[in-house]
Design a protein around this motif. Structure first.
Motif, short mmCIF file in Angstrom:
data_model
loop_
_atom_site.label_atom_id
_atom_site.label_comp_id
_atom_site.label_asym_id
_atom_site.label_seq_id
_atom_site.Cartn_x
_atom_site.Cartn_y
_atom_site.Cartn_z
N SER A 33 0.80 -1.23 0.00
CA SER A 33 0.00 0.00 0.00
C SER A 33 0.83 1.28 0.00
CB SER A 33 -0.99 0.01 1.16
OG SER A 33 -0.32 -0.01 2.40
N LYS A 34 1.92 1.32 0.73
CA LYS A 34 2.71 2.55 0.80
C LYS A 34 3.28 2.92 -0.58
CE LYS A 34 6.32 4.98 3.27
NZ LYS A 34 7.31 4.96 4.33
N ALA A 35 3.90 1.95 -1.24
CA ALA A 35 4.47 2.22 -2.57
C ALA A 35 3.38 2.59 -3.56
CB ALA A 35 5.24 0.99 -3.06
N MET A 36 2.25 1.89 -3.50
CA MET A 36 1.15 2.17 -4.43
C MET A 36 0.50 3.52 -4.13
SD MET A 36 1.37 -0.32 -6.47
CE MET A 36 2.75 -1.42 -6.22
N PHE A 37 0.44 3.88 -2.86
CA PHE A 37 -0.09 5.19 -2.49
C PHE A 37 0.78 6.30 -3.06
CE2 PHE A 37 -0.33 8.82 0.48
CZ PHE A 37 -1.66 9.15 0.30
N ASN A 38 2.09 6.12 -2.99
CA ASN A 38 3.00 7.12 -3.54
C ASN A 38 2.77 7.31 -5.04
OD1 ASN A 38 4.21 7.66 -1.08
ND2 ASN A 38 5.79 6.12 -1.35
N ILE A 39 2.51 6.23 -5.75
CA ILE A 39 2.20 6.32 -7.18
C ILE A 39 0.92 7.13 -7.36
CG2 ILE A 39 1.47 5.00 -9.22
CD1 ILE A 39 3.32 2.72 -8.16
N CYS A 40 -0.09 6.83 -6.57
CA CYS A 40 -1.38 7.54 -6.67
C CYS A 40 -1.21 9.03 -6.41
CB CYS A 40 -2.39 6.96 -5.68
SG CYS A 40 -2.94 5.30 -6.06
N VAL A 41 -0.41 9.37 -5.41
CA VAL A 41 -0.18 10.79 -5.09
C VAL A 41 0.52 11.48 -6.25
CG1 VAL A 41 1.09 12.38 -3.58
CG2 VAL A 41 -0.19 10.48 -2.58
N ARG A 42 1.54 10.83 -6.81
CA ARG A 42 2.27 11.46 -7.91
C ARG A 42 1.38 11.68 -9.12
NH1 ARG A 42 6.71 8.17 -5.97
NH2 ARG A 42 6.19 6.50 -7.40
N ILE A 43 0.43 10.81 -9.34
CA ILE A 43 -0.42 10.96 -10.51
C ILE A 43 -1.60 11.90 -10.25
CG2 ILE A 43 -1.95 9.73 -12.11
CD1 ILE A 43 0.01 7.37 -11.94
N THR A 44 -2.27 11.75 -9.11
CA THR A 44 -3.46 12.58 -8.84
C THR A 44 -3.12 13.94 -8.28
OG1 THR A 44 -3.76 11.77 -6.57
CG2 THR A 44 -4.87 10.54 -8.36
N ASN A 45 -1.98 14.05 -7.61
CA ASN A 45 -1.54 15.30 -7.01
C ASN A 45 -2.49 15.75 -5.90
OD1 ASN A 45 0.47 17.29 -6.87
ND2 ASN A 45 -0.76 18.73 -8.06
N ASN A 46 -3.15 14.80 -5.25
CA ASN A 46 -4.11 15.14 -4.21
C ASN A 46 -4.17 13.96 -3.24
OD1 ASN A 46 -6.89 15.00 -2.98
ND2 ASN A 46 -7.04 16.99 -3.99
N LEU A 47 -3.90 14.22 -1.97
CA LEU A 47 -3.84 13.14 -0.99
C LEU A 47 -5.17 12.40 -0.83
CD1 LEU A 47 -1.64 14.76 1.81
CD2 LEU A 47 -0.98 12.98 0.19
N GLU A 48 -6.26 13.16 -0.73
CA GLU A 48 -7.57 12.52 -0.55
C GLU A 48 -7.95 11.69 -1.77
OE1 GLU A 48 -7.19 15.92 -0.01
OE2 GLU A 48 -7.02 15.74 2.17
N GLU A 49 -7.73 12.25 -2.95
CA GLU A 49 -8.04 11.51 -4.18
C GLU A 49 -7.14 10.29 -4.30
OE1 GLU A 49 -7.98 14.12 -7.59
OE2 GLU A 49 -9.40 15.50 -6.65
N ALA A 50 -5.88 10.43 -3.91
CA ALA A 50 -4.94 9.31 -3.96
C ALA A 50 -5.41 8.18 -3.05
CB ALA A 50 -3.54 9.77 -3.56
N GLU A 51 -5.92 8.52 -1.88
CA GLU A 51 -6.45 7.50 -0.96
C GLU A 51 -7.62 6.76 -1.60
OE1 GLU A 51 -7.35 9.68 2.59
OE2 GLU A 51 -5.25 9.83 3.18
N ASP A 52 -8.52 7.52 -2.22
CA ASP A 52 -9.68 6.91 -2.88
C ASP A 52 -9.25 5.99 -4.02
OD1 ASP A 52 -11.35 8.27 -1.17
OD2 ASP A 52 -11.87 9.85 -2.62
N VAL A 53 -8.33 6.49 -4.84
CA VAL A 53 -7.84 5.70 -5.98
C VAL A 53 -7.17 4.42 -5.48
CG1 VAL A 53 -6.13 5.65 -7.86
CG2 VAL A 53 -7.62 7.64 -7.58
N LEU A 54 -6.38 4.55 -4.43
CA LEU A 54 -5.68 3.39 -3.88
C LEU A 54 -6.68 2.32 -3.43
CD1 LEU A 54 -2.92 2.17 -2.94
CD2 LEU A 54 -3.45 3.14 -0.70
N GLN A 55 -7.72 2.75 -2.72
CA GLN A 55 -8.72 1.79 -2.24
C GLN A 55 -9.43 1.12 -3.42
OE1 GLN A 55 -8.65 0.92 0.91
NE2 GLN A 55 -7.11 2.52 1.15
N GLU A 56 -9.82 1.92 -4.40
CA GLU A 56 -10.48 1.36 -5.59
C GLU A 56 -9.58 0.37 -6.32
OE1 GLU A 56 -11.67 4.67 -8.00
OE2 GLU A 56 -12.92 5.52 -6.41
#
Length: 187
Positions: A33-56
């Motif tokens: 999850s940590k590594a994948m969350f970092n990918i989500c943050v780099r792409i979405t540029n938004n912590l909350e959206e990155a959390e949602d994307v990660l869960q999905e």
């Protein structure tokens, strides 16, 4: 030997996930999850959206885990799912890419000049670069992150984003130029 033990452990956990074992799914989540969350943050540029994307992405991965054939690493398989979910999230927000195939001849020459920008010129502190990357427009940031940080080539990026390879290259070069401007403005 340690690497073999680790790979065997992952294989066993994945097999339990295929059977629907929630504890095994949690183990996989904890491992990646940590590594994948970092990918989500780099792409979405938004912590909350990155959390949602990660869960999905994890829900999708567990739903489709039977399709993992073990031909590559599980992490690479999961990363592809995460990247696709993050990109789809941005598409829903109307992420725009400039297709250079449709640009005028003069603009094309400018793009060629931009390609000459030397990547090694960006040598400032990592923290400043990360902040500057967050300030890039979405299209630039996504291609920049996929190419430079995630290791995809322009052909792969063009397939992921459904854009031309030349557009991917253009977005990357424009991202480098814009990143330089941001770095100079913010010292």
């Amino acid at each position: 030997m340690e690497n073999q033990d680790y790979l065997q452990k992952i294989k066993m956990v994945i097999e339990r996930c295929i059977l629907g074992d929630r504890k095994a799914q949690y183990q996989v989540y904890e491992m990646y999850s940590k590594a994948m969350f970092n990918i989500c943050v780099r792409i979405t540029n938004n912590l909350e959206e990155a959390e949602d994307v990660l869960q999905e992405a994890f829900v999708s991965a567990f739903r489709n885990i039977k399709s993992f054939k073990g031909e590559g690493s599980f992490g690479a398989w999961l990363k592809k799912i995460v990247v696709n979910h993050a990109i789809n999230h941005l598409r829903k927000k109307k992420l725009q890419f400039v297709d250079i195939d449709n640009l005028a001849e003069g603009a094309m020459n400018k793009t060629i000049e931009e390609e000459k920008i030397d990547e090694r010129e960006i040598t400032l502190e990592v923290g400043k670069i990360r902040r500057a990357i967050r300030l890039l427009p979405d299209g630039y940031r996504v291609v920049f992150s996929l190419y430079l940080l995630e290791g995809y080539d322009h052909k792969e990026i063009s397939e992921i984003l459904n854009i031309s390879e030349s557009t991917s290259k253009s977005q990357f070069n424009r991202a480098k130029k814009k990143l330089k401007e941001i770095m100079l403005e913010n010292g």
